[in-house]
Design an enzyme around this catalytic site. Structure first.
Site, PDB file in Angstrom:
ATOM      1  N   CYS A 149    -136.372 -38.642 -11.428  1.00 44.99           N
ATOM      2  CA  CYS A 149    -135.656 -37.781 -12.365  1.00 44.99           C
ATOM      3  C   CYS A 149    -134.196 -37.932 -11.981  1.00 44.99           C
ATOM      4  CB  CYS A 149    -136.084 -36.318 -12.262  1.00 44.99           C
ATOM      5  SG  CYS A 149    -135.045 -35.269 -13.314  1.00 44.99           S
ATOM      6  N   SER A 175    -134.917 -32.930 -10.603  1.00 46.97           N
ATOM      7  CA  SER A 175    -136.120 -33.247  -9.837  1.00 46.97           C
ATOM      8  C   SER A 175    -137.380 -32.946 -10.644  1.00 46.97           C
ATOM      9  CB  SER A 175    -136.131 -32.457  -8.535  1.00 46.97           C
ATOM     10  OG  SER A 175    -136.027 -31.074  -8.822  1.00 46.97           O
ATOM     11  N   CYS A 176    -137.345 -33.196 -11.959  1.00 49.06           N
ATOM     12  CA  CYS A 176    -138.503 -32.943 -12.804  1.00 49.06           C
ATOM     13  C   CYS A 176    -139.695 -33.757 -12.291  1.00 49.06           C
ATOM     14  CB  CYS A 176    -138.199 -33.310 -14.252  1.00 49.06           C
ATOM     15  SG  CYS A 176    -136.833 -32.335 -14.909  1.00 49.06           S
TER      16      CYS A 176
HETATM   17 FE    FE Z   1    -135.257 -33.035 -13.404  1.00 48.90          FE
END
Ligand code: FE
Length: 191
Positions: A97, A101-102
């Site tokens: 990501c 921080s997906c």
């Molecule tokens: Fe993200």
């Protein structure tokens, strides 16, 4: 440095939300513990093992990840739109990501620290083979490396290739061999 600043911001935000009565601290602790300890990457490993053993399931999984993992009862946890990408001799997939921080919590638990590191997020896009090498993963030149950038809307999981010698093993044995890193795409499963 960036890490501790991020941690401070997260803490400040958490305190503020609690103070305003928007969330309660126990609920946050519970959520973290649930994804960290109870989900972990074990859910994803179950899904991968099933896909290796069941061609029809694998087809459904690649077609619509979100619907397929619901067959296991896995949902919520950031997988409203889960896209599963398959590693083959022609293409090796790796997930990042770049923005934050997906990550697909419902199948992989909470993201590892390095996944949130700005260095990983920027470098894996520019020089994926070098970054993979640093994880001890060498991708042959004949295999294309495809980087998938997650977002708030779409989360990715890699379906790693099964080493040939594992064929015929029981589901649970296979699942126990599937690593988190192989489902992010920074690792290739070996015998
Ligand atoms: Fe993200």
């Amino acid at each position: 440095m960036a890490d501790s600043r991020m941690a401070l911001r997260a803490e400040a935000l958490e305190s503020l939300l609690i103070e305003k009565g928007l969330v309660d601290a126990d609920r946050i602790e519970e959520t973290i513990a649930f994804y960290n300890e109870r989900v972990g990457p074990m859910n994803g490993a179950q899904v991968v093992a099933r896909a290796w053993q069941d061609a029809a399931f694998k087809e459904r999984l690649l077609e619509d990840g979100t619907a397929a993992i619901q067959e296991f009862g896995f949902s919520g946890g950031q997988v409203d739109k889960l896209v599963v990408v398959e590693n083959t001799p022609d293409v090796h997939n790796v997930v990042v990501c770049t923005l934050c921080s997906c990550y697909p919590w419902a199948v992989l638990g909470l993201p590892p620290r390095w996944y949130k590191d700005p260095a990983y997020r920027s470098r894996v896009v520019r020089e994926p083979r070098t970054v993979l090498q640093e994880f001890g993963t060498t991708i042959p030149d004949s295999t294309k490396v495809q980087v998938w950038d997650s977002s708030a809307e779409v989360r990715y999981m890699v379906l790693p290739a099964m080493p040939r010698s594992w064929a015929g093993r029981a589901h649970d044995v296979l699942a126990s061999k599937v690593s988190r890193d192989s489902m992010i795409g920074v690792q290739v499963l070996l015998d």
